[in-house]
Design an enzyme around this catalytic site. Structure first.
Site, PDB file in Angstrom:
ATOM      1  N   CYS A  79      -8.049  -2.676  -6.217  1.00 33.62           N
ATOM      2  CA  CYS A  79      -7.255  -2.806  -4.996  1.00 33.62           C
ATOM      3  C   CYS A  79      -8.202  -2.527  -3.845  1.00 33.62           C
ATOM      4  O   CYS A  79      -9.143  -3.281  -3.629  1.00 33.62           O
ATOM      5  CB  CYS A  79      -6.046  -1.895  -5.023  1.00 33.62           C
ATOM      6  N   SER A  80      -8.027  -1.440  -3.116  1.00 28.62           N
ATOM      7  CA  SER A  80      -8.982  -1.061  -2.075  1.00 28.62           C
ATOM      8  C   SER A  80     -10.049  -0.151  -2.664  1.00 28.62           C
ATOM      9  O   SER A  80     -11.178  -0.564  -2.875  1.00 28.62           O
ATOM     10  CB  SER A  80      -8.266  -0.382  -0.898  1.00 28.62           C
ATOM     11  N   ASP A  81      -9.672   1.092  -2.943  1.00 25.04           N
ATOM     12  CA  ASP A  81     -10.623   2.026  -3.531  1.00 25.04           C
ATOM     13  C   ASP A  81     -10.445   2.184  -5.027  1.00 25.04           C
ATOM     14  O   ASP A  81     -11.222   2.887  -5.675  1.00 25.04           O
ATOM     15  CB  ASP A  81     -10.526   3.391  -2.845  1.00 25.04           C
ATOM     16  N   GLY A  82      -9.424   1.568  -5.587  1.00 22.03           N
ATOM     17  CA  GLY A  82      -9.289   1.543  -7.028  1.00 22.03           C
ATOM     18  C   GLY A  82      -8.752   2.808  -7.649  1.00 22.03           C
ATOM     19  O   GLY A  82      -9.032   3.086  -8.820  1.00 22.03           O
ATOM     20  N   TRP A  83      -7.929   3.569  -6.901  1.00 20.65           N
ATOM     21  CA  TRP A  83      -7.389   4.798  -7.514  1.00 20.65           C
ATOM     22  C   TRP A  83      -5.869   4.913  -7.347  1.00 20.65           C
ATOM     23  O   TRP A  83      -5.274   5.894  -7.756  1.00 20.65           O
ATOM     24  CB  TRP A  83      -8.053   6.046  -6.947  1.00 20.65           C
ATOM     25  N   ASP A  84      -5.198   3.921  -6.765  1.00 25.10           N
ATOM     26  CA  ASP A  84      -3.740   3.949  -6.647  1.00 25.10           C
ATOM     27  C   ASP A  84      -3.113   2.776  -7.403  1.00 25.10           C
ATOM     28  O   ASP A  84      -2.703   2.915  -8.538  1.00 25.10           O
ATOM     29  CB  ASP A  84      -3.322   3.937  -5.164  1.00 25.10           C
ATOM     30  N   ARG A  85      -3.045   1.628  -6.771  1.00 23.75           N
ATOM     31  CA  ARG A  85      -2.476   0.454  -7.436  1.00 23.75           C
ATOM     32  C   ARG A  85      -3.254   0.076  -8.684  1.00 23.75           C
ATOM     33  O   ARG A  85      -2.672  -0.381  -9.683  1.00 23.75           O
ATOM     34  CB  ARG A  85      -2.438  -0.718  -6.446  1.00 23.75           C
TER      35      ARG A  85
ATOM     36  N   ASN B  22       0.815  -1.214   0.000  1.00 25.26           N
ATOM     37  CA  ASN B  22       0.000   0.000   0.000  1.00 25.26           C
ATOM     38  C   ASN B  22       0.850   1.266   0.000  1.00 25.26           C
ATOM     39  O   ASN B  22       2.071   1.219  -0.055  1.00 25.26           O
ATOM     40  CB  ASN B  22      -0.967  -0.018   1.191  1.00 25.26           C
ATOM     41  N   ILE B  23       0.171   2.408   0.059  1.00 24.51           N
ATOM     42  CA  ILE B  23       0.845   3.692  -0.110  1.00 24.51           C
ATOM     43  C   ILE B  23       1.875   3.962   0.979  1.00 24.51           C
ATOM     44  O   ILE B  23       2.882   4.628   0.737  1.00 24.51           O
ATOM     45  CB  ILE B  23      -0.176   4.851  -0.152  1.00 24.51           C
TER      46      ILE B  23
END
Length: 753
Positions: free
Chosen positions: A413-419, A349-350
């Site tokens: 991923c989680s919210d769909g805006w990073d990975r 994660n970030i």
């Protein structure tokens, strides 16, 4: 806002890359400018030519750490102000007068941290030079045109463009328009949206022009500990995975009882396990849907694409995804999605990524005062190349599934805006030569990063933070952001423990009405205002608060990693890209410069709310006005799958992943050594081991783990989700490369190259 305490200081010594020069320091509302006159050559002196001063420009938002060291008592040593910038520029200013030094430090901190609002940044005051005025980069990306290029406007492909989010009420972080299967109504999307975090339902981002297979993206499902499900979400995914079929068996297929979806059913009606008993045909529905999707091999001839291996990609480590179920979220139960296989990619994660970059900074942090190269051991221990390799490996898997296996892939991923954005965009670079052109790459960034809601404002931290400024010997307690990237200690561990407990007990299972959260699965704070919880069910009037500061724990080099991974592909396939490495490096710089409005906001809705297209300039104006500087002379645009080196598809070579030395302001020899490329993950050059991309494969019948990467390099205590590795103490570092606010074209390419 306070005025600057000092505007000009003479006889300031600048230390950079182990060299020192004396000059004048200017502080303007948007930039620090250091100017000095270089020694004049004998021929120039003989001809009486004037000496042209050199200037170093540093824009305030690009400062990621600033330390003021007062002159020691009874000592002749000068005061010092050390700056670490987000483009990995490290400089130190020495001032003989301590009073002046403190005024300069206070002024820099004021101009950097006390804006409080996005629309006070330089982008809203920037006046472009004449070459840029001829372009309007905001018009470069037209979603309708791009979908048409991919073939979405052709009925035979089974897709339509939905306008359910035209006012951004369906999902504030999604674009206004997006493609969905033709057989799926907006009414079905409404119900499916209740089952996905922030209503980020599976929608199309790429349609392969040859085999009509798709890449779709979404957020995690709200499975929870009760194993909630949504028939509408299952129908949506089944329809997506059947769109490449010439017969489209699910087109027009209406499962039993779904014709009642507009009769007032609530979210609890759909997800409560007791209520699900009211759907006696649910299992029969799945069997019928699966049979319809797969066909009967004994009765029907096999057709192109019939033997698909459709894939649901969960970018997270398996343990993270499973732990999210305790907080009402999680990952798909494959018993309900029998028409696909699921793969966990194990991408961290970030917070882990931010911590990794901080370790890189530890190896570079003395670049201002010493000419010595970075420690290769420290670089290897950072794990940065391992993370880049993992992202590339995942993108390669997706590209192979779509381009070679003729299959559909859903990414989240989680919210769909990073990975998710990293994997989606990189796989499209591998699949489509258009995205390897200069304009095509700009369209890709607009589509998969800007319109799909990557949180640039949170991840880049343009408003900076007081935590990134300190005066030596005046620290109260332990500073978790210690000078120039030092790792945290016991205080950090204690903070992580409290954060984990708070996250477990206080998380609400909200979706579209909840405030933005990070990709750190256990984060519990409000991204906009830590410590203040918004009432559940009441949407905020504005995405951006009236007064804002950067939340350090929300920052992360997500887009930086995407550009780094793109550099790897460019380096490995130098003839397949129209743009050069400098284009990527300048784009990384302007991610933080705040000179343009492109990367200042978290979503398409925020850009509309701020009227960004009228009030700011697009970053693409800068590149289009200087196109010749960013074109790759080795580029070969010809596509011929029968000739080596001209194939349509490209794939990452993990054994050739290397340090992007120029992005870190270092030479190739300093970062990569005298040999060739660094193996995947920065391991010893004698190692040829390739780390598998999959950390877990899950179907309706089995769930296996292919490697122990979820436990690799970290310890997970019972009841927690690796929080100690999620929350790091320091943000990424980056800063300035060239002057920003002058219309004089000669100043646009300054000493800071």
């Amino acid at each position: 806002m306070e005025k600057t305490r000092v505007a000009k200081v003479e006889d300031v010594t600048l230390a950079r890359r182990g060299e020192q020069v004396v000059g004048t320091l200017h502080l303007t509302p948007h930039h620090i400018i250091f100017s000095h006159s270089p020694p004049q050559s004998e021929p120039a002196r003989a001809q009486g030519l004037p000496v042209k001063p050199k200037e170093l420009w540093i824009t305030y938002p690009i400062i990621s750490f600033c330390t003021f060291r007062p002159a020691p008592a009874a000592s002749r040593q000068p005061s010092a102000i050390r700056l670490r910038c987000r483009d990995f520029t490290f400089v130190c200013f020495y001032l003989a007068n301590e009073h002046k030094g403190r005024e300069v430090y206070d002024s820099i901190r004021t101009w950097t941290c006390k804006l409080g609002r996005i629309d006070k940044l330089y982008a809203f005051a920037y006046q472009p030079p004449p070459p840029e005025r001829e372009f309007n980069g905001w018009e470069l990306y037209d979603p309708q045109k791009e979908w048409a290029r991919q073939g979405v406007d052709c009925d035979s492909h089974g897709w339509r463009v939905s306008r359910i989010n035209s006012n951004y009420e369906f999902s504030p972080t999604y674009p206004a328009v997006f493609p969905v299967p033709s057989s799926i109504s907006d009414n079905t999307l409404n119900y499916a949206g209740k089952y996905r975090s922030r209503a980020r339902v599976p929608v199309l981002t790429y349609l392969h022009p040859v085999n009509n297979c798709s890449i779709t993206r979404s957020s995690q499902p709200l499975v929870g500990v009760r194993q909630n499900r949504s028939i509408q979400d299952e129908k949506l995914l089944a329809a997506i995975f059947s769109t490449s079929r010439s017969e489209r068996p699910l087109a027009g297929f209406t499962p039993p009882h779904l014709d009642k979806e507009s009769s007032g059913s609530t979210q609890s009606d759909l997800f409560n396990s007791q209520t699900m008993s009211e759907f006696p045909s649910a299992e029969a529905l799945e069997d019928e849907m699966l049979a319809s999707f797969q066909g009967d091999p004994e009765e029907k001839p096999q057709i192109y694409g019939a033997q698909q291996h459709n894939l649901i990609v969960d970018a997270r480590p398996t343990v993270n995804a499973l732990a999210m179920q305790a907080m009402g979220r999680g990952s798909e139960n494959m018993d309900n999605y029998k028409f696909a296989t699921k793969a966990y990619l194990g991408i961290d994660n970030i917070h882990v990524m931010r911590d990794s970059l901080n370790k890189v900074i530890d190896a570079l942090k003395d670049s201002d005062v010493t000419p010595l190269g970075p420690s290769r051991d420290q670089l290897a221990r950072s794990g940065w190349l391992k993370h880049i390799s993992g992202i590339l490996d995942g993108a390669g898997l997706i590209a192979r599934q779509v381009g070679l296996q003729h299959s559909h892939v859903l990414i989240h991923c989680s919210d769909g805006w990073d990975r998710t954005g990293q994997l989606s965009a990189l796989s499209q670079v591998c699949l489509d030569p258009y995205y390897r052109t200069l304009e095509g790459f700009m369209v890709l960034v607009e589509k998969d990063w800007l319109s799909f809601g990557h949180m640039f404002r949170h991840r880049s931290g343009p408003l900076n933070s007081e935590k990134w400024f300190q005066i030596e010997n005046e620290r109260i307690g332990g500073d978790p952001n210690r000078s120039f990237g030092e790792a945290g200690g016991a205080g950090k561990a204690l903070e992580n423990a409290f954060l984990s407990a708070k996250g477990f007990f206080n998380r609400e299972n909200s979706n579209r009405d909840s405030p933005p959260e990070s990709e750190g699965e256990m984060q519990s704070y409000d991204s906009d205002n830590p410590g203040v919880r918004k009432p559940s069910g009441s949407a905020p009037k504005s995405v951006v608060p009236e007064k804002e500061v950067t939340n350090v724990k929300e920052t992360s080099p997500v887009f930086h990693q995407f550009l780094d991974a793109t550099y790897q592909l460019l380096h490995q396939h130098p003839t397949r890209f129209e743009f050069n490495e400098r284009f990527l490096r300048r784009l990384l710089y302007h991610l933080y410069s705040c000179q343009f409005g492109t990367f200042l906001f978290n979503s398409e809705k925020e850009r509309v709310d701020y009227n960004a297209k009228e009030r700011t300039r697009s970053v693409w104006d800068y590149f289009l006005a200087r196109r010749e500087q960013f074109v790759n002379p080795q580029y070969n645009p010809l596509i011929d799958d029968h000739k080596r080196g001209q194939e349509r598809l490209i794939f990452p070579q993990l054994n050739r992943v290397r340090w992007w030395s120029e992005a870190f302001g270092r030479t190739d020899a300093e970062m990569n050594g005298t040999g060739a490329s660094i193996p995947s993950g920065g391991r010893d050059t004698s190692s040829t081991e390739r780390t598998p991309v999959l950390t877990g494969i899950e179907t309706a019948r089995r769930s296996i783990s292919s490697r122990a990467s979820d436990k690799e390099n970290r310890t997970v205590s019972p009841g927690t989700l690796d929080v100690s590795s999620q929350v790091s103490s320091l943000t990424l570092s980056e800063a300035s490369e060239e002057p920003q606010d002058q219309n004089n074209a000669s100043r646009m390419e300054g000493e800071t190259q």
